[in-house]
Design an enzyme around this catalytic site. Sequence first.
Site, short mmCIF file in Angstrom:
data_model
loop_
_atom_site.label_atom_id
_atom_site.label_comp_id
_atom_site.label_asym_id
_atom_site.label_seq_id
_atom_site.Cartn_x
_atom_site.Cartn_y
_atom_site.Cartn_z
N GLU A 64 -9.30 -31.40 43.80
CA GLU A 64 -10.50 -32.23 43.20
C GLU A 64 -10.02 -33.55 43.55
OE1 GLU A 64 -12.44 -29.80 39.73
OE2 GLU A 64 -10.41 -30.72 39.38
N THR A 209 -6.92 -22.58 27.53
CA THR A 209 -6.42 -21.38 28.21
C THR A 209 -6.86 -21.51 29.57
OG1 THR A 209 -8.37 -20.07 28.14
CG2 THR A 209 -6.80 -20.01 26.34
N GLY A 234 -12.26 -24.62 29.86
CA GLY A 234 -13.38 -24.38 30.82
C GLY A 234 -13.60 -25.74 31.47
N ASP A 235 -13.42 -25.91 32.72
CA ASP A 235 -13.39 -27.23 33.45
C ASP A 235 -13.82 -26.96 34.86
OD1 ASP A 235 -11.16 -26.16 34.04
OD2 ASP A 235 -9.97 -27.98 33.73
P1 NAD Z 1 -1.06 -23.23 31.51
O1 NAD Z 1 -1.36 -22.38 32.82
O2 NAD Z 1 0.04 -23.92 31.55
O3 NAD Z 1 -1.54 -22.67 30.20
C1 NAD Z 1 -2.68 -21.99 29.85
C2 NAD Z 1 -2.19 -20.69 28.79
O4 NAD Z 1 -3.40 -20.19 28.39
C3 NAD Z 1 -1.20 -19.81 29.34
O5 NAD Z 1 0.06 -19.95 28.43
C4 NAD Z 1 -1.94 -18.56 29.26
O6 NAD Z 1 -0.88 -17.21 28.85
C5 NAD Z 1 -2.73 -18.75 27.85
N1 NAD Z 1 -4.18 -17.86 28.00
C6 NAD Z 1 -4.76 -17.26 29.17
N2 NAD Z 1 -5.71 -16.68 28.72
C7 NAD Z 1 -5.81 -16.71 27.34
C8 NAD Z 1 -6.67 -16.19 26.24
N3 NAD Z 1 -7.30 -15.27 26.66
N4 NAD Z 1 -6.05 -16.22 24.91
C9 NAD Z 1 -5.01 -17.12 24.60
N5 NAD Z 1 -4.17 -17.62 25.82
C10 NAD Z 1 -4.64 -17.39 26.85
O7 NAD Z 1 -2.33 -24.24 31.87
P2 NAD Z 1 -2.54 -25.85 31.29
O8 NAD Z 1 -1.96 -26.74 32.37
O9 NAD Z 1 -1.99 -25.77 29.77
O10 NAD Z 1 -4.17 -26.01 31.26
C11 NAD Z 1 -4.75 -25.24 30.48
C12 NAD Z 1 -6.41 -25.43 30.93
O11 NAD Z 1 -6.74 -26.73 30.68
C13 NAD Z 1 -6.67 -25.09 32.37
O12 NAD Z 1 -7.66 -24.33 32.62
C14 NAD Z 1 -6.90 -26.44 32.93
O13 NAD Z 1 -7.73 -26.56 33.89
C15 NAD Z 1 -7.48 -27.36 31.84
N6 NAD Z 1 -7.26 -28.55 31.89
C16 NAD Z 1 -8.29 -29.38 31.41
C17 NAD Z 1 -8.26 -30.85 31.39
C18 NAD Z 1 -9.65 -31.45 30.69
O14 NAD Z 1 -9.39 -32.69 30.94
N7 NAD Z 1 -10.38 -30.86 30.16
C19 NAD Z 1 -7.03 -31.39 31.69
C20 NAD Z 1 -6.09 -30.44 31.96
C21 NAD Z 1 -6.13 -29.00 32.30
#
Ligand code: NAD
Length: 347
Positions: A64, A209, A234-235
């Site tokens: 993106e 997650t 959720g994004d």
């Molecule tokens: P990551 O992959 O490092 O961590 C995600 C974690 O979620 C993993 O440890 C995984 O085991 C766990 N997980 C998956 N399904 C699960 C469930 N059902 N229950 C509990 N845990 C579960 O990712 P990250 O860098 O920490 O990012 C997490 C999410 O946040 C991503 O989807 C990312 O796109 C989003 N994000 C959003 C923003 C925002 O501004 N809103 C910014 C950065 C990242």
Amino acid sequence: MLQPSDKALVPFVSVDHMMKLIHHVGLEEMIVGIAAEIERDFKRWESFDKTPRVPAHSPHGVIELMPTSDGEAYGFKYVNGHPKNTSEGLQTVTAFGLLADVYTGYPTLLTEMTILTALRTAATSALVGKYLAPKGTTTMAMIGNGAQSEFQCLAFKALCGIDTVRLYDTDPAATAKCAANLAGKGLTVVSCKTGEDAIEGAQIITTCTADKKYATILTDNMVGPGVHINAIGGDCPGKTELHRDILLRSEIFVEYPEQTRIEGEIQALDDDHPVIEMWQVMTGQVEGRKDDRQITLFDSVGFAIEDFSALRYVKLAIEGTDYFEPLDMLADPDDPRDLFGMVQRAK
Ligand code: NAD
């Protein structure tokens, strides 16, 4: 050190320099500083050009571009989201970003933004929490203990005053990593075996997650009255974390509705379902939390203005430091029309 006359040399902050800057400033101090910049920019929301981010989806993930401008500076972030990456030893989210001067069009900063995104996302979450979390909040459930999680926990400690985090991840190794990283950081850390256990006694629930699907991290019966939900994960279209019934019981707060309706939890709702924009809460135009029993939901997707604020913070923070290097990325001949001659002379 770069001088103003060296406009063609662009300050570049590498990953190594970003880490040194964080240690120089202090992690929590930097999150608080970035949150102040974000709050300042949300309070002048109408000065910004705004557009939903521009995605390129593939079966593997999404790439993106997130641009914005306040008429004086222009910024953009390149960011990816690839939930399958961790199984291959790679990050789910990586990013870099650029700030430019609108007057000349010349870039004024190029920086890594993988770490900076974690800081700005945590800063935004906790800033919103400051406005919406119930009074006297002490405990946060942190569901999803991946790359963003420690930053989220420490931001809520610094800005909302929580003293306890209750961790849960489907992968116990992620929870163990998060707990170890948070040891000695001034938080009581409780590792939990289920999501239900994690939300026990928590006034704030953060879901962070990563899965490229409609997941149900929280079901309706898990959410009691009065909590604040900070839904980060959720994004993306087709990627949500909460059961629809929770949305119907909550007052929903968003960054930029035009983007959140495409990417956020509210994908599950009708297009005209009412939401409140956080800038209106921050400027006092609209009330935030109304009472102790209300469920508030921050449907976070991450918006370009937060990156712009973080970029501006870094641009100021590196002034007078060695935490950048001048990058020769703009061709700048002495005679602006003699680009060819400059190339010739380099032979
Ligand atoms: P990551 O992959 O490092 O961590 C995600 C974690 O979620 C993993 O440890 C995984 O085991 C766990 N997980 C998956 N399904 C699960 C469930 N059902 N229950 C509990 N845990 C579960 O990712 P990250 O860098 O920490 O990012 C997490 C999410 O946040 C991503 O989807 C990312 O796109 C989003 N994000 C959003 C923003 C925002 O501004 N809103 C910014 C950065 C990242």
